[in-house]
Design an enzyme around this catalytic site. Structure first.
Site, PDB file in Angstrom:
ATOM      1  N   PHE A 201      14.939  19.447  -1.295  1.00 55.30           N
ATOM      2  CA  PHE A 201      14.216  18.313  -0.291  1.00 55.30           C
ATOM      3  C   PHE A 201      14.419  17.099  -1.461  1.00 55.30           C
ATOM      4  O   PHE A 201      14.634  17.533  -2.645  1.00 55.30           O
ATOM      5  CB  PHE A 201      12.880  18.793   0.091  1.00 55.30           C
ATOM      6  CG  PHE A 201      12.025  18.994  -0.711  1.00 55.30           C
ATOM      7  CD1 PHE A 201      11.247  18.481  -1.614  1.00 55.30           C
ATOM      8  CD2 PHE A 201      11.749  20.614  -1.067  1.00 55.30           C
ATOM      9  CE1 PHE A 201      10.389  19.041  -2.379  1.00 55.30           C
ATOM     10  CE2 PHE A 201      10.784  20.946  -1.977  1.00 55.30           C
ATOM     11  CZ  PHE A 201      10.204  20.087  -2.900  1.00 55.30           C
ATOM     12  N   GLY A 202      14.273  16.275  -1.005  1.00 52.85           N
ATOM     13  CA  GLY A 202      13.969  14.958  -1.701  1.00 52.85           C
ATOM     14  C   GLY A 202      15.239  14.588  -2.677  1.00 52.85           C
ATOM     15  O   GLY A 202      16.278  14.612  -2.316  1.00 52.85           O
ATOM     16  N   TYR A 203      14.820  14.515  -3.968  1.00 55.04           N
ATOM     17  CA  TYR A 203      15.892  14.207  -5.024  1.00 55.04           C
ATOM     18  C   TYR A 203      16.862  15.307  -5.266  1.00 55.04           C
ATOM     19  O   TYR A 203      17.771  15.116  -5.942  1.00 55.04           O
ATOM     20  CB  TYR A 203      15.294  13.666  -6.153  1.00 55.04           C
ATOM     21  CG  TYR A 203      14.652  12.339  -6.118  1.00 55.04           C
ATOM     22  CD1 TYR A 203      15.315  11.076  -5.699  1.00 55.04           C
ATOM     23  CD2 TYR A 203      13.323  12.246  -5.868  1.00 55.04           C
ATOM     24  CE1 TYR A 203      14.803   9.821  -5.463  1.00 55.04           C
ATOM     25  CE2 TYR A 203      12.678  11.123  -5.622  1.00 55.04           C
ATOM     26  CZ  TYR A 203      13.384   9.792  -5.449  1.00 55.04           C
ATOM     27  OH  TYR A 203      12.667   8.732  -5.517  1.00 55.04           O
ATOM     28  N   ASP A 204      16.662  16.557  -4.722  1.00 56.89           N
ATOM     29  CA  ASP A 204      17.328  17.719  -5.268  1.00 56.89           C
ATOM     30  C   ASP A 204      18.817  17.602  -5.200  1.00 56.89           C
ATOM     31  O   ASP A 204      19.689  17.958  -5.935  1.00 56.89           O
ATOM     32  CB  ASP A 204      17.067  19.093  -4.403  1.00 56.89           C
ATOM     33  CG  ASP A 204      15.595  19.481  -4.919  1.00 56.89           C
ATOM     34  OD1 ASP A 204      14.957  18.910  -5.734  1.00 56.89           O
ATOM     35  OD2 ASP A 204      15.005  20.360  -4.257  1.00 56.89           O
TER      36      ASP A 204
ATOM     37  N   ASP B 260       1.534  16.636  -8.348  1.00 60.32           N
ATOM     38  CA  ASP B 260       2.232  15.579  -8.163  1.00 60.32           C
ATOM     39  C   ASP B 260       3.734  15.555  -9.011  1.00 60.32           C
ATOM     40  O   ASP B 260       3.455  16.015 -10.134  1.00 60.32           O
ATOM     41  CB  ASP B 260       1.481  14.281  -8.771  1.00 60.32           C
ATOM     42  CG  ASP B 260       2.065  12.921  -8.279  1.00 60.32           C
ATOM     43  OD1 ASP B 260       2.745  12.812  -7.289  1.00 60.32           O
ATOM     44  OD2 ASP B 260       1.944  12.013  -9.042  1.00 60.32           O
TER      45      ASP B 260
ATOM     46  N   ASN C 274       4.182  18.252   2.085  1.00 58.23           N
ATOM     47  CA  ASN C 274       5.620  18.878   1.903  1.00 58.23           C
ATOM     48  C   ASN C 274       5.568  20.205   2.204  1.00 58.23           C
ATOM     49  O   ASN C 274       5.316  20.838   1.176  1.00 58.23           O
ATOM     50  CB  ASN C 274       5.938  18.242   0.821  1.00 58.23           C
ATOM     51  CG  ASN C 274       7.539  18.608   0.619  1.00 58.23           C
ATOM     52  OD1 ASN C 274       8.051  19.558   1.039  1.00 58.23           O
ATOM     53  ND2 ASN C 274       7.991  17.809  -0.358  1.00 58.23           N
TER      54      ASN C 274
ATOM     55  N   ARG D   2       8.737  22.717 -11.172  1.00 57.51           N
ATOM     56  CA  ARG D   2       7.779  23.160 -10.326  1.00 57.51           C
ATOM     57  C   ARG D   2       7.421  24.511 -10.646  1.00 57.51           C
ATOM     58  O   ARG D   2       6.232  24.880 -10.729  1.00 57.51           O
ATOM     59  CB  ARG D   2       7.710  22.820  -8.821  1.00 57.51           C
ATOM     60  CG  ARG D   2       6.730  23.369  -8.143  1.00 57.51           C
ATOM     61  CD  ARG D   2       6.682  22.834  -6.731  1.00 57.51           C
ATOM     62  NE  ARG D   2       6.575  21.430  -6.439  1.00 57.51           N
ATOM     63  CZ  ARG D   2       7.735  20.573  -6.349  1.00 57.51           C
ATOM     64  NH1 ARG D   2       8.922  21.280  -6.045  1.00 57.51           N
ATOM     65  NH2 ARG D   2       7.458  19.367  -6.131  1.00 57.51           N
TER      66      ARG D   2
ATOM     67  N   GLY E 237       8.155  22.094   2.081  1.00 57.41           N
ATOM     68  CA  GLY E 237       9.035  22.834   1.158  1.00 57.41           C
ATOM     69  C   GLY E 237       8.231  23.203  -0.193  1.00 57.41           C
ATOM     70  O   GLY E 237       8.603  24.170  -0.937  1.00 57.41           O
TER      71      GLY E 237
ATOM     72  N   GLU F 111      -4.123   8.330  -3.781  1.00 60.90           N
ATOM     73  CA  GLU F 111      -3.271   8.583  -5.069  1.00 60.90           C
ATOM     74  C   GLU F 111      -3.119   7.398  -5.817  1.00 60.90           C
ATOM     75  O   GLU F 111      -2.718   6.389  -5.400  1.00 60.90           O
ATOM     76  CB  GLU F 111      -1.697   8.793  -4.460  1.00 60.90           C
ATOM     77  CG  GLU F 111      -1.671  10.508  -3.972  1.00 60.90           C
ATOM     78  CD  GLU F 111      -0.324  10.866  -3.842  1.00 60.90           C
ATOM     79  OE1 GLU F 111       0.610  10.333  -4.579  1.00 60.90           O
ATOM     80  OE2 GLU F 111      -0.146  11.866  -3.099  1.00 60.90           O
TER      81      GLU F 111
END
Length: 185
Positions: free
Chosen positions: A140-143, A65, A9, A168, A11, A36
């Site tokens: 990105f993702g669930y943002d 993660d 990623n 993060r 981002g 993973e």
């Protein structure tokens, strides 16, 4: 010093670059696979990934993660957040949350860092809520469906402001503090 971020990623790399900029740390991007492990704990995924990458000869790197843990869904998608994003995406999560009053959730980020023989693992948490619809076009993702305050989504918040409150960002500052304490930066 150069610290490689192992991720698919880009981002994430941008977010880390912003946080490490003032410490004269060059952030490299290593787009590399590692196993993973399937577990309920982010820390286990990070620990096993770090051990594998170190054994394969990678040095001066960090892995992370992250997961979105939704209380009404008993922590789902949690450690399976990447899989959830690929399979049902934000629209699928919103569908699962239809008619659910408890919108509380949290993002967690576990970062593992290896510099020389020094091993550091930290976990940052950002509590918040699942919105009723996607909002914003940043991040990105669930943002677009996660809000730290129930109003603005992470996708609507400028990166520097998001980094100051996100899982993060919190984990990154914890890592920076630990690196400074160990005199590595």
């Amino acid at each position: 010093m150069k610290l490689n971020v192992v991720t698919h990623n880009p981002g994430k790399v941008k977010e880390y670059q912003a946080e490490f900029a003032e410490f004269n740390v060059e952030m490299g991007h290593v787009n590399r696979e590692y196993d993973e492990v399937q577990t309920s704990y982010l820390e286990e995924v990070v620990d096993k990934g770090m051990k594998q990458l170190y054994k394969e000869g990678l040095r001066d790197f960090m892995v992370d993660d992250s997961g979105l843990f939704i209380n009404a869904l008993k922590g789902f998608p949690g450690v399976y957040s990447a899989f959830g994003q690929k399979t049902i995406g934000n629209k699928g999560i919103l569908k699962l949350m239809e008619g659910v009053e408890d919108r509380s959730a949290m993002f967690k980020c576990c970062i593992g860092c290896m510099i020389g023989e020094e091993r550091i693992v930290v976990t940052g948490i950002c509590p918040g809520f699942i919105l009723y619809e996607e909002k914003g076009d940043g991040g990105f993702g669930y943002d677009p469906i996660f809000s730290p305050d129930g109003e603005l989504s992470f996708a609507e918040i400028p990166l520097d402001q998001k980094n100051s409150i996100s899982h993060r960002g919190i984990a990154t500052r914890m890592l920076i503090d630990e690196l400074k304490n160990r005199k590595l930066i």
